[in-house]
Design a protein around this motif. Sequence first.
Motif: not given
Length: 294
Positions: A153-164, A192-200
């Motif tokens: 029943g949740a909201n769902v996002l599509s996520l893809m790993e990318v280079p930082r 986000p700025d790559p240095s501040d991004a919480p993930s990739t």
Amino acid sequence: MSQITKVVIPAAGLGTRFLPATKAQPKEMLPVVDKPAIQYVIEEAIRNDLTNILVVTGRGKRSIEDHFDQSFELEQLLTESGRSTELEVVRSIARLGNIHYIRQGRPLGLGHAVLAAKAHVGNDPFVTMLADDIMSQDSDLLARMLQLHHRTGANVLSLMEVPREQIRLYGCAEIVQEADGTTRVVSVVEKPDPSDAPSTLAITGRYLFTAQIFDAIETTPSGKNGEFQLTDAIEQLSRTQPVLGVVFQHGRYDIGDKLEYLRAVVEMALLREDIGPAFAADLRAIMAREFEAS
């Protein structure tokens, strides 16, 4: 839980990344082999039983409506010339689904475009598909997202790993892995700025929302240039409702990017039984000449 049938396709953007081709032509109508990009998106929706389709358009986008409408003059010409194969292709486009249209008005961001669908969607959960993000025909991404929502029943996002260094081009998701194997999105940030991004992990062009996303958009302040960012609304939504993610890696083409567009044309042409073998031979010949010249 009832089956989701509604899909919203924002298609009001100006396509500035693909100028000058998009000066007088919607970016969603750029051909990938012999079909416009948005047709691949709508066919993907139909394959996943999303048959109630709302396309959010803007000025200069009338050709999208014309493409999915019936063309009596063209059908008559094809009938008279005995071109039955082309006639069936043209007729099948007008039968793709129950397609509605609404204009966004002012281009105030992706969140604003999704909000334009509020009256059409009502209180039902729905899918949002970006019209310049197309997936390969064998992709099961959307099916996985629908299955996850049906289970949770949740909201769902599509996520893809990318280079930082590329995360600055996307919305970025911070996640935690739950004990049951699901991926929970705990926060999101826009470009986000790559240095501040919480993930990739980049948020890509497939979303599944409950109707509460509209409240989140309406109560989220506008950002740069007065635009309402969908990512900011998702961040707010995540504070009151679960937001999950489906991580994938292959099969996506960003048609708004020139190199990605060319890759989509080449790879999809190679998969075609009618032109693939001859095109592959041409590519080999071109590469051989390039190799000799270098």
